[in-house]
Design a protein around this motif. Structure first.
Motif, mmCIF file in Angstrom:
data_model
loop_
_atom_site.group_PDB
_atom_site.id
_atom_site.type_symbol
_atom_site.label_atom_id
_atom_site.label_comp_id
_atom_site.label_asym_id
_atom_site.label_seq_id
_atom_site.Cartn_x
_atom_site.Cartn_y
_atom_site.Cartn_z
ATOM 1 N N ALA A 1 31.872 8.686 -49.838
ATOM 2 C CA ALA A 1 30.724 10.191 -50.208
ATOM 3 C C ALA A 1 30.981 11.022 -48.971
ATOM 4 O O ALA A 1 31.406 12.763 -50.022
ATOM 5 C CB ALA A 1 29.276 10.011 -49.960
ATOM 6 N N ALA A 2 31.511 11.011 -48.330
ATOM 7 C CA ALA A 2 31.966 12.052 -47.265
ATOM 8 C C ALA A 2 32.733 13.060 -47.748
ATOM 9 O O ALA A 2 33.564 14.154 -48.064
ATOM 10 C CB ALA A 2 31.572 12.149 -45.641
ATOM 11 N N ALA A 3 34.527 11.424 -47.711
ATOM 12 C CA ALA A 3 35.025 12.831 -48.663
ATOM 13 C C ALA A 3 35.324 13.358 -50.038
ATOM 14 O O ALA A 3 35.923 14.608 -50.084
ATOM 15 C CB ALA A 3 36.027 10.985 -48.569
ATOM 16 N N PHE B 1 28.643 4.508 -56.297
ATOM 17 C CA PHE B 1 26.973 4.574 -56.504
ATOM 18 C C PHE B 1 26.631 6.039 -55.308
ATOM 19 O O PHE B 1 26.278 7.357 -56.076
ATOM 20 C CB PHE B 1 26.105 3.819 -56.529
ATOM 21 C CG PHE B 1 24.316 4.152 -55.811
ATOM 22 C CD1 PHE B 1 24.283 4.981 -57.184
ATOM 23 C CD2 PHE B 1 24.101 4.415 -54.963
ATOM 24 C CE1 PHE B 1 22.834 5.355 -57.671
ATOM 25 C CE2 PHE B 1 22.717 5.239 -54.556
ATOM 26 C CZ PHE B 1 22.228 5.470 -56.115
ATOM 27 N N GLY B 2 27.390 5.848 -54.716
ATOM 28 C CA GLY B 2 27.324 7.155 -53.384
ATOM 29 C C GLY B 2 28.389 8.134 -53.693
ATOM 30 O O GLY B 2 27.699 9.456 -53.632
ATOM 31 N N TRP B 3 29.042 7.931 -54.362
ATOM 32 C CA TRP B 3 29.935 9.156 -55.539
ATOM 33 C C TRP B 3 29.168 9.668 -56.343
ATOM 34 O O TRP B 3 29.152 11.566 -56.248
ATOM 35 C CB TRP B 3 31.224 8.232 -55.738
ATOM 36 C CG TRP B 3 32.774 10.006 -55.974
ATOM 37 C CD1 TRP B 3 32.105 10.711 -56.704
ATOM 38 C CD2 TRP B 3 34.164 9.817 -55.071
ATOM 39 N NE1 TRP B 3 33.031 11.153 -56.914
ATOM 40 C CE2 TRP B 3 34.470 11.204 -55.641
ATOM 41 C CE3 TRP B 3 34.459 9.176 -54.688
ATOM 42 C CZ2 TRP B 3 35.999 11.486 -56.091
ATOM 43 C CZ3 TRP B 3 35.868 9.826 -54.419
ATOM 44 C CH2 TRP B 3 36.211 10.824 -55.016
ATOM 45 N N ARG C 1 14.494 11.004 -56.819
ATOM 46 C CA ARG C 1 14.521 12.617 -56.150
ATOM 47 C C ARG C 1 13.906 14.200 -56.758
ATOM 48 O O ARG C 1 12.741 14.423 -56.476
ATOM 49 C CB ARG C 1 15.565 12.381 -56.459
ATOM 50 C CG ARG C 1 16.429 11.704 -55.243
ATOM 51 C CD ARG C 1 18.298 11.999 -55.092
ATOM 52 N NE ARG C 1 19.162 10.493 -54.043
ATOM 53 C CZ ARG C 1 20.122 11.305 -53.474
ATOM 54 N NH1 ARG C 1 20.356 11.857 -53.534
ATOM 55 N NH2 ARG C 1 20.692 9.937 -53.049
ATOM 56 N N ASP C 2 13.823 14.033 -58.030
ATOM 57 C CA ASP C 2 13.322 15.163 -58.419
ATOM 58 C C ASP C 2 11.568 14.937 -59.138
ATOM 59 O O ASP C 2 11.418 16.323 -58.481
ATOM 60 C CB ASP C 2 13.811 15.266 -59.845
ATOM 61 C CG ASP C 2 15.232 15.584 -60.618
ATOM 62 O OD1 ASP C 2 15.630 16.569 -59.158
ATOM 63 O OD2 ASP C 2 15.486 15.702 -61.663
ATOM 64 N N LEU C 3 10.827 13.677 -59.087
ATOM 65 C CA LEU C 3 9.813 13.831 -59.093
ATOM 66 C C LEU C 3 9.075 14.069 -57.631
ATOM 67 O O LEU C 3 8.779 14.566 -57.292
ATOM 68 C CB LEU C 3 9.675 12.173 -59.728
ATOM 69 C CG LEU C 3 9.372 11.682 -60.765
ATOM 70 C CD1 LEU C 3 9.234 10.393 -61.065
ATOM 71 C CD2 LEU C 3 8.817 12.839 -62.232
ATOM 72 N N LYS D 1 20.472 16.404 -44.053
ATOM 73 C CA LYS D 1 21.829 16.359 -45.280
ATOM 74 C C LYS D 1 22.437 14.332 -44.736
ATOM 75 O O LYS D 1 23.180 14.908 -43.729
ATOM 76 C CB LYS D 1 21.838 17.326 -45.658
ATOM 77 C CG LYS D 1 23.995 16.552 -46.709
ATOM 78 C CD LYS D 1 23.561 17.958 -47.455
ATOM 79 C CE LYS D 1 25.174 17.811 -48.610
ATOM 80 N NZ LYS D 1 25.765 16.758 -48.057
ATOM 81 N N GLU D 2 23.115 13.747 -45.751
ATOM 82 C CA GLU D 2 23.877 12.471 -45.002
ATOM 83 C C GLU D 2 24.577 12.523 -46.503
ATOM 84 O O GLU D 2 24.159 12.879 -47.808
ATOM 85 C CB GLU D 2 23.025 11.218 -45.394
ATOM 86 C CG GLU D 2 22.396 11.237 -43.727
ATOM 87 C CD GLU D 2 23.337 11.231 -42.174
ATOM 88 O OE1 GLU D 2 24.690 11.042 -42.719
ATOM 89 O OE2 GLU D 2 22.777 11.376 -40.560
ATOM 90 N N PRO D 3 25.844 11.393 -46.061
ATOM 91 C CA PRO D 3 26.827 11.778 -47.461
ATOM 92 C C PRO D 3 26.366 10.790 -49.084
ATOM 93 O O PRO D 3 25.136 10.000 -48.514
ATOM 94 C CB PRO D 3 27.832 11.212 -47.027
ATOM 95 C CG PRO D 3 27.936 11.188 -45.755
ATOM 96 C CD PRO D 3 26.535 11.195 -45.415
ATOM 97 N N GLY D 4 25.919 11.945 -49.978
ATOM 98 C CA GLY D 4 25.653 11.226 -50.813
ATOM 99 C C GLY D 4 23.503 10.608 -50.300
ATOM 100 O O GLY D 4 23.223 10.636 -52.064
ATOM 101 N N ARG D 5 23.396 12.164 -49.671
ATOM 102 C CA ARG D 5 21.905 12.532 -49.995
ATOM 103 C C ARG D 5 21.334 12.846 -49.323
ATOM 104 O O ARG D 5 21.562 13.203 -48.256
ATOM 105 C CB ARG D 5 21.446 11.196 -49.073
ATOM 106 C CG ARG D 5 21.444 9.380 -48.987
ATOM 107 C CD ARG D 5 21.110 7.991 -48.060
ATOM 108 N NE ARG D 5 22.066 8.142 -47.170
ATOM 109 C CZ ARG D 5 20.992 7.803 -46.226
ATOM 110 N NH1 ARG D 5 20.095 6.970 -45.995
ATOM 111 N NH2 ARG D 5 21.682 7.675 -44.911
#
Length: 460
Positions: free
Chosen positions: A81-83, A108-110, A152-154, A434-438
């Motif tokens: 996800a970082a890429a 999933f991360g992507w 996440r939205d909730l 913030k982290e990749p995908g998160r």
């Protein structure tokens, strides 16, 4: 960017995922022009590096994504996800470099790089699409991504717009989407239906406390999910300082995670009978607020001495758990942003869980590792039972001493479940940076691990 895979097409750019230790071997398989371009651009295969490599006409022929080494990948939940977040807009297909067993997690991360909480302001999202890699269940991963986005939205929504009534509406919308039933008991109706502690915690707010119940499925094992829905927690009369109140919009994270898991189960049509119970309240301050020193009588008949009104989550869960157990389910799972002690014990990134079933614990731990949804077992340590027995009532909602706070809270909750198998999660549901995908903010913790473990836990 929606949380779906890109359609397969000839225009999707091949993406080679390159480990830093394997770059030289990869270069040896390509011509000198490719080597010169890569060296001139300083591409080393470091985690998160990206590079477009032109063909003879100058247009990009393929792309490279740095995958680092095993040590650097171990520090990230979704290394690719970082890429994905760094690649230019366009669609890509993984051509090489990702082990088959890692494809589902990386996919999933992507997809989750496309998430942003944009209800109040337009946010930047990653623009690189991914064609679903061969050999994965793309539809299932899209289901997981949509469920994670819901969680996440909730959690991210401020309490002014995510009170008990809005949490109820989220349950009703989901029930309507999947053909489930949904019933709510609110206000003084809680007293009439013998849910007194939910009423006591929420009665001081101008938004009525309630219990929302959703049911789906008519055959198979019975699974009941109970999620703490404290939509804002002031601490009550034991009011929190401002710094501790800043994130209390996320105190309904247990309910959000339960709803995310319920969405996964229904969307994937798992062969089980699902029941969801969400006690939704706001722990407010007013003249009719419950007080330190009060003794409440629970649905189960156990009396509870209130030694801290800021230990309210276990009170609303207790009534809901007693109700859950009356249905004789095969498994009860509670999820709650319950104690700061859990954060001290394992930090924000791990989801501690409790169970008396060693087999279920092993199944969950194995599943969590496979799907990159980390959990950690903590014990129902019975010698601590005396700490939750105050003498003037059956139970104490906030034992003095300050030790083992997550364990004593879990032991408190277990008192309200009888013969049913029980598992409890004391989660944080928040990504601090913030982290990749998160993205920073609300986060699912435990639902994907549970989903992956349910077939073994319930013999599905």
């Amino acid at each position: 960017m929606s949380l779906t895979f890109a359609a397969p097409s000839d225009g999707a750019l091949p993406l080679h995922v390159i480990e830093s230790t394997g770059l030289e071997a990869w270069l040896d398989q390509h011509g000198p022009d490719v080597r010169s371009w890569i060296e001139a651009n300083g591409f080393t295969g470091a985690l998160g590096q990206v590079l477009l490599v032109p063909g003879p006409g100058g247009a990009p022929e393929f792309a490279l994504a740095g995958y680092g080494d095993a040590a650097s990948r171990a520090r990230k939940r979704f290394p690719l996800a970082a890429a994905a977040e760094a690649l230019p807009k366009g669609d890509y297909r993984i051509a090489s470099g990702v082990a088959p067993e890692a494809l589902e997690v990386e996919a999933f991360g992507w997809l989750m790089t496309g998430y942003a909480f944009d209800r109040y302001k337009t946010q930047n999202k990653a623009k690189a699409g991914l064609v679903a890699p061969e050999g994965i269940d793309a539809a299932r991963i899209e289901v997981l991504a949509r469920a994670e986005a819901l969680i996440r939205d909730l959690v991210n929504t401020p309490a002014a717009d995510m009170g008990p009534e809005q949490l109820q509406a989220a349950c009703e919308d989901m029930a309507a989407e999947f053909g489930a039933s949904c019933e709510t008991v609110a206000g003084d109706g809680l007293l009439e239906r013998n849910l007194p502690m939910i009423h006591a915690v929420g009665r001081a707010a101008d938004r009525a406390p309630r219990l929302v119940e959703m049911n789906w499925g008519t055959s198979g094992p019975k699974l009941t999910l109970v999620g703490k829905g404290v939509c804002f927690d002031t601490g009550g009369l034991d009011i929190k300082p401002a710094v501790a109140m800043a994130l209390m919009k996320k105190d309904m994270g247990g309910a959000a995670n339960v709803l995310g898991l319920a969405r996964m189960i229904m969307a994937l049509n798992l062969p089980l009978q699902l029941r969801v119970l969400i006690p939704a309240v706001e722990n407010a301050v007013a003249g009719n607020a419950f007080r330190p020193g009060d003794i409440l009588t629970s649905r189960k008949g156990l009396t509870v001495e209130i030694n801290n009104t800021d230990a309210e989550g276990r009170l609303v869960l207790a009534d809901a758990l007693a109700l859950a157990d009356e249905g004789a389910p095969d498994l009860v799972v509670s999820m709650a942003t319950l104690t700061g002690a859990a954060r001290v014990a394992v930090g924000a990134d791990l989801a501690p869980f409790y169970t008396d079933d060693d087999g279920a614990a092993l199944a969950l731990s194995r599943a969590a590792a496979r799907v990159a949804d980390p959990v950690w077992r903590l014990p129902f340590h019975e010698p601590y039972e005396t700490q939750i027995e105050p003498g003037v009532a059956d139970l104490d909602n906030a034992p003095s001493g300050g030790f083992a706070g997550s364990i004593t809270a879990a032991l408190f909750l277990r008192r309200f479940v009888g013969d049913s198998a029980y598992m409890h999660f004391d989660i944080y549901s928040w990504q601090q940076t913030k982290e990749p995908g998160r993205s920073k903010g609300g986060l699912g913790q435990g639902p994907r691990a549970l989903l992956a473990a349910l077939p073994e836990m319930l013999n599905l």
